[in-house]
Design a protein around this motif. Structure first.
Motif, PDB file in Angstrom:
ATOM      1  N   GLU A  43       1.292  -1.277   0.267  1.00 26.53           N
ATOM      2  CA  GLU A  43      -0.378  -0.127  -0.033  1.00 26.53           C
ATOM      3  C   GLU A  43       0.338   0.977   0.153  1.00 26.53           C
ATOM      4  OE1 GLU A  43      -2.905   0.891   2.644  1.00 26.53           O
ATOM      5  OE2 GLU A  43      -3.908  -0.783   2.559  1.00 26.53           O
ATOM      6  N   GLU A  44       1.856   1.317   0.930  1.00 26.30           N
ATOM      7  CA  GLU A  44       2.624   2.286   1.185  1.00 26.30           C
ATOM      8  C   GLU A  44       3.124   2.608  -0.114  1.00 26.30           C
ATOM      9  OE1 GLU A  44       6.032   4.411   3.599  1.00 26.30           O
ATOM     10  OE2 GLU A  44       6.039   2.439   4.001  1.00 26.30           O
ATOM     11  N   LEU A  45       3.997   1.906  -1.391  1.00 27.15           N
ATOM     12  CA  LEU A  45       4.512   1.726  -2.293  1.00 27.15           C
ATOM     13  C   LEU A  45       3.798   2.809  -3.193  1.00 27.15           C
ATOM     14  CD1 LEU A  45       6.911   2.074  -3.850  1.00 27.15           C
ATOM     15  CD2 LEU A  45       6.416  -0.865  -4.429  1.00 27.15           C
ATOM     16  N   ASP A  46       2.638   1.416  -3.412  1.00 31.49           N
ATOM     17  CA  ASP A  46       1.011   2.361  -4.223  1.00 31.49           C
ATOM     18  C   ASP A  46       0.912   3.824  -4.235  1.00 31.49           C
ATOM     19  OD1 ASP A  46       0.828   0.396  -5.177  1.00 31.49           O
ATOM     20  OD2 ASP A  46       0.345  -1.036  -4.633  1.00 31.49           O
ATOM     21  N   GLY A  47       1.122   4.312  -2.477  1.00 26.86           N
ATOM     22  CA  GLY A  47       0.559   5.649  -2.639  1.00 26.86           C
ATOM     23  C   GLY A  47       1.752   6.479  -3.323  1.00 26.86           C
ATOM     24  N   VAL A  48       3.449   5.955  -3.322  1.00 19.00           N
ATOM     25  CA  VAL A  48       3.827   6.900  -3.784  1.00 19.00           C
ATOM     26  C   VAL A  48       4.234   6.490  -5.296  1.00 19.00           C
ATOM     27  CG1 VAL A  48       6.219   7.102  -3.666  1.00 19.00           C
ATOM     28  CG2 VAL A  48       5.166   6.656  -1.815  1.00 19.00           C
ATOM     29  N   LEU A  49       3.619   5.489  -5.284  1.00 26.72           N
ATOM     30  CA  LEU A  49       3.585   5.553  -6.936  1.00 26.72           C
ATOM     31  C   LEU A  49       1.911   6.650  -8.119  1.00 26.72           C
ATOM     32  CD1 LEU A  49       4.716   2.298  -7.954  1.00 26.72           C
ATOM     33  CD2 LEU A  49       5.850   4.447  -8.211  1.00 26.72           C
ATOM     34  N   ALA A  50       0.885   6.812  -7.612  1.00 20.99           N
ATOM     35  CA  ALA A  50       0.436   7.038  -7.291  1.00 20.99           C
ATOM     36  C   ALA A  50      -0.120   8.790  -7.307  1.00 20.99           C
ATOM     37  CB  ALA A  50      -0.963   6.331  -6.408  1.00 20.99           C
ATOM     38  N   ALA A  51       0.696   9.168  -6.217  1.00 19.85           N
ATOM     39  CA  ALA A  51       0.871  10.161  -5.731  1.00 19.85           C
ATOM     40  C   ALA A  51       1.567  10.987  -6.658  1.00 19.85           C
ATOM     41  CB  ALA A  51       1.087  11.299  -4.643  1.00 19.85           C
ATOM     42  N   TRP A  52       2.787  10.620  -7.144  1.00 18.39           N
ATOM     43  CA  TRP A  52       3.916  10.968  -8.146  1.00 18.39           C
ATOM     44  C   TRP A  52       3.372  11.406  -9.491  1.00 18.39           C
ATOM     45  CZ3 TRP A  52       7.659  14.592  -7.079  1.00 18.39           C
ATOM     46  CH2 TRP A  52       8.276  14.876  -5.974  1.00 18.39           C
ATOM     47  N   TRP A  53       2.371   9.842  -9.881  1.00 22.97           N
ATOM     48  CA  TRP A  53       2.100   9.880 -11.482  1.00 22.97           C
ATOM     49  C   TRP A  53       1.320  10.769 -11.704  1.00 22.97           C
ATOM     50  CZ3 TRP A  53      -2.650   9.447 -12.736  1.00 22.97           C
ATOM     51  CH2 TRP A  53      -2.775   9.715 -15.036  1.00 22.97           C
ATOM     52  N   GLY A  54       0.843  11.448 -10.313  1.00 20.80           N
ATOM     53  CA  GLY A  54      -0.546  12.152 -10.256  1.00 20.80           C
ATOM     54  C   GLY A  54       0.557  14.090 -10.881  1.00 20.80           C
ATOM     55  N   ARG A  55       1.357  14.217  -9.669  1.00 21.50           N
ATOM     56  CA  ARG A  55       2.470  15.392 -10.285  1.00 21.50           C
ATOM     57  C   ARG A  55       3.032  15.145 -11.523  1.00 21.50           C
ATOM     58  NH1 ARG A  55       4.396  13.727  -4.380  1.00 21.50           N
ATOM     59  NH2 ARG A  55       3.051  14.458  -2.887  1.00 21.50           N
ATOM     60  N   ALA A  56       3.891  13.868 -12.086  1.00 23.61           N
ATOM     61  CA  ALA A  56       4.289  13.843 -13.539  1.00 23.61           C
ATOM     62  C   ALA A  56       3.111  14.148 -14.922  1.00 23.61           C
ATOM     63  CB  ALA A  56       4.603  12.661 -13.475  1.00 23.61           C
ATOM     64  N   MET A  57       1.779  13.513 -14.444  1.00 26.75           N
ATOM     65  CA  MET A  57       1.558  14.320 -15.364  1.00 26.75           C
ATOM     66  C   MET A  57       0.216  15.494 -15.387  1.00 26.75           C
ATOM     67  SD  MET A  57      -0.671  12.128 -17.263  1.00 26.75           S
ATOM     68  CE  MET A  57      -2.193  13.021 -17.450  1.00 26.75           C
TER      69      MET A  57
END
Length: 94
Positions: A43-57
């Motif tokens: 969950e923690e890794l998934d959260g980091v990826l989701a948050a940073w994917w949004g920032r990258a978009m």
């Protein structure tokens, strides 16, 4: 009524570590990797990826610089919650 994407069906950033990293601007890439390396698998890794994917978009949005400049200049169009509420009510009755 639901929120509609500005650029429908346009995925500019793959949902991968490399895709996110390639899309991030400036020092944000280093921040991304620092958080990524500290995250626990799951969950923690998934959260980091989701948050940073949004920032990258956001970093790859073709209108990003124009919107940012308008926000800083105070010329970015805004709306109130009352206007949004009334617009939603109107659209739901049609």
């Amino acid at each position: 009524m639901s929120a509609q994407p500005i650029h429908p069906h346009e995925i500019r950033v793959p949902h991968t570590i490399g895709g996110i990293s390639d899309a991030l601007r400036g020092g944000r890439r280093a921040q991304f990797f620092a958080e990524l390396l500290e995250a626990q698998q799951g969950e923690e890794l998934d959260g980091v990826l989701a948050a940073w994917w949004g920032r990258a978009m956001l970093d790859t949005d073709p209108d990003r610089d124009r919107i940012h400049a308008a926000a800083e200049a105070g010329t970015l169009p805004t709306t109130t919650m009352d206007e949004i509420f009334h617009r939603r009510q109107k659209n739901n009755t049609q």
